[in-house]
Design an enzyme around this catalytic site. Structure first.
Site, mmCIF file in Angstrom:
data_model
loop_
_atom_site.group_PDB
_atom_site.id
_atom_site.type_symbol
_atom_site.label_atom_id
_atom_site.label_comp_id
_atom_site.label_asym_id
_atom_site.label_seq_id
_atom_site.Cartn_x
_atom_site.Cartn_y
_atom_site.Cartn_z
ATOM 1 N N ASP A 37 0.788 -1.244 -0.184
ATOM 2 C CA ASP A 37 -0.093 -0.105 -0.204
ATOM 3 C C ASP A 37 0.929 1.327 -0.018
ATOM 4 O O ASP A 37 1.673 1.343 0.884
ATOM 5 C CB ASP A 37 -0.979 0.050 1.217
ATOM 6 C CG ASP A 37 -1.737 1.184 1.378
ATOM 7 O OD1 ASP A 37 -2.650 1.274 0.440
ATOM 8 O OD2 ASP A 37 -1.562 2.041 2.325
ATOM 9 N N GLU A 65 1.495 -0.207 -4.848
ATOM 10 C CA GLU A 65 0.780 0.901 -5.166
ATOM 11 C C GLU A 65 1.569 2.201 -4.897
ATOM 12 O O GLU A 65 2.188 2.410 -3.886
ATOM 13 C CB GLU A 65 -0.599 0.994 -4.267
ATOM 14 C CG GLU A 65 -1.311 2.462 -4.420
ATOM 15 C CD GLU A 65 -2.136 2.717 -3.492
ATOM 16 O OE1 GLU A 65 -3.268 3.840 -3.589
ATOM 17 O OE2 GLU A 65 -2.031 2.395 -2.119
ATOM 18 N N ASP A 98 -3.159 6.429 -13.849
ATOM 19 C CA ASP A 98 -3.370 6.989 -15.211
ATOM 20 C C ASP A 98 -4.131 6.310 -15.871
ATOM 21 O O ASP A 98 -5.120 6.959 -16.782
ATOM 22 C CB ASP A 98 -2.153 7.333 -15.837
ATOM 23 C CG ASP A 98 -1.103 8.489 -15.112
ATOM 24 O OD1 ASP A 98 -1.532 8.781 -14.041
ATOM 25 O OD2 ASP A 98 -0.113 8.809 -15.682
ATOM 26 N N ILE A 121 -13.449 4.049 -6.662
ATOM 27 C CA ILE A 121 -14.926 4.007 -6.081
ATOM 28 C C ILE A 121 -15.127 4.296 -4.651
ATOM 29 O O ILE A 121 -15.601 5.316 -4.270
ATOM 30 C CB ILE A 121 -15.476 2.392 -6.175
ATOM 31 C CG1 ILE A 121 -15.273 1.992 -7.753
ATOM 32 C CG2 ILE A 121 -16.980 2.632 -5.962
ATOM 33 C CD1 ILE A 121 -15.841 0.500 -7.583
ATOM 34 N N GLY A 122 -14.366 3.884 -3.702
ATOM 35 C CA GLY A 122 -14.751 4.193 -2.210
ATOM 36 C C GLY A 122 -14.332 5.595 -1.913
ATOM 37 O O GLY A 122 -14.868 5.960 -0.824
#
Length: 580
Positions: free
Chosen positions: A246, A283, A309, A381-382
């Site tokens: 992460d 990430e 991107d 989304i979140g």
């Protein structure tokens, strides 16, 4: 049995072990470790540590927290599970499809066992890897997982360590690899007792979530070892096939050998020892190919990294949204650049960051599969105001366009749970902090985050409201609906094309060509002898195409697609056609 219990507390004057009803003195050994030599502890024993009279606190390396992150730890016999994956030889990332899921919302039950019962569905759409959002122990009953405070323990509500072993085993039996999402850049706000033991955090520059982990300050050798051992635990003890790291841009490390490079070396050694591929995926917000450049070429040696991107270019092409970080991706040519060059910002000016951003990829040497892409994921989304999916604003044809450019494009595709049938359920940001003040601060922080995107703060769901969590659970009954069923069939057909036609997994940037028409809003992605024709327009378009027959098509209206005539193809509005 556990022979001996040790804990690192370099600045403590006294450390005691709470074992059941007993409190036992511990002995300081080398490098700040405390030990109780000769002590044999049975599996299932509860224990904790008192540090200079405070506590008891859970073990920083606890494998299980049956009473939550504030309670005592419990010893676990990891060898008690009888693994059924002896014939599992792993999967390479090249050519694979990843499916991102959250255990708590993937099924109504929200457990590892319930998720395992759905693995046949993932196999049916051509998935190769299941990527699980963080499962480390956090405070409360439900959470995205990024508020973890005990990185070695598996959240009890999902099934604990035994449930996790069963899930990984079931995935391997089904032919699926497992990628575990892990967080090494910060710790959650509740239940973080690591500073009671030692300098796990730094007083220096922090990050978005608070204090940075101590990777380069005094006593950081043991902190780095804490992280590296955790990574090896998932890959070794739990048989996991890869890690998603992460937000690596938030790792503050000024050492000559960065933590990520050190991790890549240790994971490569473990991979050689166990005889199966082990994958590290970053990430990163940096758009820096150094992360995935091999160590022998002076890179960090990670296997792949996310590319936001791609998401932004696809999202803007389909929705027309141009607020915030979407602004630079307005022309359809942005998608063309991403498909042929990997990054859009590759040393170009970013209006959102108000500076130059990124570095160009060496497309002559780097394979395309090193970029993991998605048209939807948990973040994109979140982190919207109401957690709305593309299905909330696009028709079935537009969803099919997103699916085709993701699955037939040049990169490693990642799907987000439910997108394969156009799920209507949102994926919202949810928490269950028991502390009222923490819940209030979290809700206010979310609203502040959306200011630059121009979203209305009044519509943001309360993360602490249990309904926010419940609303985010998938509704599996939707797979039988008309449009949902049609979209699901298209995803399955795309999966078959990826398997049957090697041009769709060809990792060479040089084999990709893109034609685009800004005015008419169409794009043709050429992959070897095949062509993926995308009509983003709300009107039918006549598109120049190479000779070939229709392999697959999807139209918003449901009408059939005609074969090309005289070098042109009539493509209905919001439709995709694959020629070969």
């Amino acid at each position: 049995m556990t022979d001996g219990i040790r804990v690192w507390a370099p600045r403590a004057a006294h450390v005691e072990l709470r074992l059941g009803e007993d409190t036992l003195a511990m002995t300081r050994t080398e490098d700040g470790w405390w030990d109780r030599p000769g002590l044999v502890v049975e599996p299932g024993t509860d224990y904790g540590y008192l540090v200079d009279g405070e506590g008891p606190f859970p073990d920083p390396r606890s494998r299980r927290q049956p009473s939550g992150v504030h309670g005592l730890s419990r010893t676990v016999d990891a060898s008690a599970h009888q693994w059924a994956d002896a014939r599992w030889t792993g999967r390479q990332l090249a050519g694979s499809v990843i499916y991102e899921l959250h255990i708590g919302t993937f099924t109504a039950e929200g457990t590892f066992d319930a998720a395992a019962a759905r693995l046949d569905h993932l196999v049916s759409i051509g998935v190769d890897f299941v990527e699980i959002l963080p499962v480390n122990a956090f405070n409360g009953t439900h959470n995205w997982g990024y508020d973890g405070v005990l990185w070695y323990a598996v959240h009890e509500g999902y099934g604990g360590p035994a449930g996790y072993q069963r899930f990984v085993d079931a995935c391997h039996v089904a032919g699926l690899g497992v990628i575990q999402d892990v967080v090494y850049n910060h710790l959650g706000p509740s239940g973080n007792y690591l500073p009671k033991f030692g300098p796990y955090l730094t007083d220096g520059p922090g990050n978005t979530w608070g204090s940075s982990v101590n990777l380069d300050g005094p006593d950081s050798d043991t902190v780095r070892r804490y992280i590296l051992d955790n990574a090896l635990m998932w890959l070794g003890e739990y048989h996991v096939d890869g890690l998603r790291l992460d937000a690596v841009h938030a790792l503050v490390d000024s050492r000559a050998t960065h933590l990520l490079e050190e991790m890549a070396g240790e994971v490569a050694a473990l991979s050689a020892a166990v005889g199966r591929p082990l994958t590290l995926i970053a990430e990163s917000d940096l758009n820096d190919p150094t992360l995935v450049t091999p160590r022998e070429a002076n890179g960090f040696g990670l296997d792949a990294q996310w590319s936001d991107d791609f998401h932004h270019a696809v999202h803007v092409a389909l929705t027309g949204e141009t607020t915030g970080y979407y602004a630079d991706f307005e022309p359809l040519a942005a998608l063309e650049k991403v498909l042929t060059g990997g990054f859009f910002h590759d040393g170009t000016f970013s209006s959102f960051r108000e500076r130059i951003h990124g570095r160009r990829i060496d497309t002559d040497r780097m394979p395309t599969w090193r970029l993991v892409v998605a048209n939807q994921n948990h973040d994109q989304i979140g982190n919207r105001a109401i957690g709305d999916r593309l299905s909330a604003q696009l028709d079935a044809g537009q969803l099919a366009i997103a699916a085709a450019v993701t699955l037939l494009g040049p990169f490693t595709p990642m799907l987000f749970q439910g997108e394969e049938w156009g799920a209507s359920t949102p994926w919202q940001f949810f928490t269950s902090h028991p502390e009222p003040e923490l819940g209030k601060a979290t809700a206010e922080g979310r609203i502040a985050e959306f200011a630059r995107m121009g979203w209305d703060p009044d519509i943001v769901p309360d993360p602490q409201d249990p309904a926010t969590f419940q609303n985010s659970k998938l509704d599996w009954s939707e797979t039988d609906g008309s449009d949902h069923e049609r979209i699901l069939a298209f995803y399955r057909a795309l999966g078959v094309l990826r398997r049957e036609r090697p041009e769709f997994t060809d990792p060479r940037f040089g084999s990709i060509r893109v034609d685009v028409d800004e005015a008419d809003r169409w794009l043709v992605l050429h992959r070897g002898d095949s062509a993926v024709v995308l009509n983003f327009s709300s009107s039918e378009r006549s598109v120049p195409v190479p000779a070939g027959s229709v392999l697959l098509g999807f139209t918003a209206s449901g009408e059939n697609v005609s074969a090309p005539l005289n070098g042109r193809l009539s493509v209905p509005a919001h439709s995709v056609v694959v020629l070969g």
